[in-house]
Write an enzyme that holds these catalytic residues in place. Structure first.
Site, PDB file in Angstrom:
ATOM      1  N   HIS A  88       0.821  -1.224   0.000  1.00  0.00           N
ATOM      2  CA  HIS A  88       0.000   0.000   0.000  1.00  0.00           C
ATOM      3  C   HIS A  88       0.849   1.266   0.000  1.00  0.00           C
ATOM      4  CE1 HIS A  88      -2.356  -2.809   2.888  1.00  0.00           C
ATOM      5  NE2 HIS A  88      -2.808  -3.017   1.668  1.00  0.00           N
ATOM      6  N   HIS A 105       0.915   4.530   2.151  1.00  0.00           N
ATOM      7  CA  HIS A 105       0.374   5.114   3.377  1.00  0.00           C
ATOM      8  C   HIS A 105       0.558   6.634   3.342  1.00  0.00           C
ATOM      9  CE1 HIS A 105      -0.215   1.383   6.062  1.00  0.00           C
ATOM     10  NE2 HIS A 105      -0.083   0.970   4.828  1.00  0.00           N
ATOM     11  N   HIS A 158      -3.689   4.178   5.425  1.00  0.00           N
ATOM     12  CA  HIS A 158      -3.618   4.133   3.962  1.00  0.00           C
ATOM     13  C   HIS A 158      -3.922   5.519   3.393  1.00  0.00           C
ATOM     14  CE1 HIS A 158      -4.624  -0.472   3.819  1.00  0.00           C
ATOM     15  NE2 HIS A 158      -3.609  -0.170   4.627  1.00  0.00           N
ATOM     16  N   HIS A 171     -11.586   0.697   2.526  1.00  0.00           N
ATOM     17  CA  HIS A 171     -10.478  -0.041   1.926  1.00  0.00           C
ATOM     18  C   HIS A 171     -11.007  -1.010   0.866  1.00  0.00           C
ATOM     19  CE1 HIS A 171      -6.664  -2.191   1.730  1.00  0.00           C
ATOM     20  NE2 HIS A 171      -7.354  -3.315   1.806  1.00  0.00           N
ATOM     21  N   HIS A 185      -9.134   2.755  -1.289  1.00  0.00           N
ATOM     22  CA  HIS A 185      -8.309   3.913  -0.963  1.00  0.00           C
ATOM     23  C   HIS A 185      -7.412   4.189  -2.169  1.00  0.00           C
ATOM     24  CE1 HIS A 185      -8.578   2.259   3.407  1.00  0.00           C
ATOM     25  NE2 HIS A 185      -9.541   3.159   3.203  1.00  0.00           N
ATOM     26  N   ASP A 222      -4.436   1.877  -2.154  1.00  0.00           N
ATOM     27  CA  ASP A 222      -4.614   0.423  -2.164  1.00  0.00           C
ATOM     28  C   ASP A 222      -4.059  -0.214  -3.426  1.00  0.00           C
ATOM     29  OD1 ASP A 222      -5.852   0.617   0.266  1.00  0.00           O
ATOM     30  OD2 ASP A 222      -7.902   0.387  -0.505  1.00  0.00           O
ATOM     31  N   HIS A 261       3.350  -5.340   3.995  1.00  0.00           N
ATOM     32  CA  HIS A 261       2.814  -5.934   5.231  1.00  0.00           C
ATOM     33  C   HIS A 261       3.279  -7.373   5.440  1.00  0.00           C
ATOM     34  CE1 HIS A 261       0.011  -2.761   6.576  1.00  0.00           C
ATOM     35  NE2 HIS A 261       0.107  -2.382   5.324  1.00  0.00           N
ATOM     36  N   ARG A 294       3.646  -4.252   9.712  1.00  0.00           N
ATOM     37  CA  ARG A 294       4.342  -3.656   8.570  1.00  0.00           C
ATOM     38  C   ARG A 294       5.795  -4.125   8.590  1.00  0.00           C
ATOM     39  NH1 ARG A 294       1.542   2.390   9.438  1.00  0.00           N
ATOM     40  NH2 ARG A 294      -0.586   1.570   9.453  1.00  0.00           N
TER      41      ARG A 294
HETATM   42 CU   LIG Z   1      -0.728  -0.855   4.434  1.00  0.00          CU
HETATM   43 ZN   LIG Z   2      -6.607   0.691   2.044  1.00  0.00          ZN
END
Ligand SMILES: [Cu+2]
Ligand SMILES: [Zn+2]
Ligand SMILES: *[C@@H]1O[C@H](CO)[C@@H](O)[C@H](O)[C@H]1NC(C)=O
Length: 202
Positions: free
Chosen positions: A64, A66, A80, A88, A97, A100, A139, A162
Site C-alpha cells: 500500500h 500510506h 492508507h 479499503h 483507498h 490500495d 505488510h 508492517r
Molecule cells: Cu498498508
Molecule cells: Zn486501504
C-alpha cells in the site's frame, strides 16, 4: 511576413510542450530481512509500478501507499493514503483507498522474490492523488481486499504488521514537478500564436 513569425512560434510552442516528459518516482524498501527497489513511472493512462523485492517467504503480502513520509518506524507512516475518505478495497475495485495496491506475490521457494508490475489508474505523481512524499508499505500478511469480514477489513484489509517501508521520492526529471512551471509558458506562447494569427489576417 507574419506567417514566418507564426510558423516559428508554433514550432517553439510544440518544442516547449514536448518538454513535459513522463515523471518517475522511486522508493526503497529496506528492513532487517527485506530489500526492494520500486519505481513509479507515469505512462499513458496511469502509473506503472515496477521492481523486485526479496526477503519474505512465498505468499501474498499487502502492498500500500500510506499517508505520511515519516518512516521513523513503519507505524509512523499513518493510515492508507485515502484523500476521498472511502473504505479499503482491492486495486481494481471501484471502492478503494487511493493507496490500495492490493497484494504482491513472493514466488520461488527458499529464495522467493516478488517481481512487481502493477499498472494503476488511481495513484498519480502530481495533483490530488500524488503519492510523492508519502510511504510505500509492505505488510506481514495478505490483504483481504476489504472482503475478509474481519473488523479491520474495511480499513486495512487485515494485512497485519508492517515489515518494510520507504519514502516515495523524485527520480526523474530534476526540473520542478509543479505543473504550472510547464503549463504557463506554453499557454502564453499559444496566446502569442493566436495573436499573430489574427494579426496576419489584417
Ligand atoms: Cu498498508
Ligand atoms: Zn486501504
Ligand atoms: C528475519 O528472518 C529470520 C529468518 O527467517 C527470522 O527468524 C526473523 O524473525 C526475521 N526478522 C524479522 C524482523 O522479520
Amino acid at each position: 511576413m507574419f506567417s514566418r513569425w507564426l510558423f516559428c512560434l508554433v514550432v517553439l510552442s510544440f518544442a516547449i510542450q514536448s518538454k513535459a516528459e513522463y515523471k518517475v518516482a522511486i522508493a526503497h524498501l529496506i528492513s532487517t530481512n527485506v530489500t526492494g527497489r520500486i519505481l513509479f513511472t507515469e505512462v499513458d493512462g496511469g502509473v506503472l509500478v515496477t521492481g523486485n523485492i526479496t526477503g519474505l517467504p512465498e505468499g501474498n503480502y499487502g502492498f500500500h501507499i500510506h499517508q505520511l513520509g515519516d518512516i521513523t518506524t513503519c507505524d509512523t507512516t499513518g493510515a492508507h493514503f485515502n484523500p476521498d475518505d472511502t473504505d479499503h478495497g482491492g486495486q481494481n475495485h471501484t471502492v478503494r483507498h487511493v493507496g490500495d495496491l492490493g497484494n504482491i506475490a513472493f514466488v520461488g521457494g527458499d529464495t522467493a522474490i516478488a517481481n512487481v508490475r502493477i499498472l494503476d489508474t488511481v495513484i498519480a505523481l502530481t495533483g490530488r492523488n500524488s503519492i510523492v512524499g508519502r510511504a510505500l508499505v509492505l505488510h506481514e500478511g495478505e490483504d483481504d481486499l476489504g472482503q475478509g469480514g474481519h473488523e479491520s477489513s474495511l480499513t486495512t484489509g487485515n494485512a497485519g504488521g508492517r515489515v518494510a517501508c520507504g519514502v516515495i521520492g523524485i527520480m526523474f526529471p530534476v526540473d520542478p514537478w509543479n505543473s504550472a512551471g510547464i503549463a504557463a509558458p506554453s499557454l502564453s506562447i499559444l496566446a502569442a500564436v493566436a495573436f499573430f494569427a489574427i494579426y496576419d489576417l489584417y
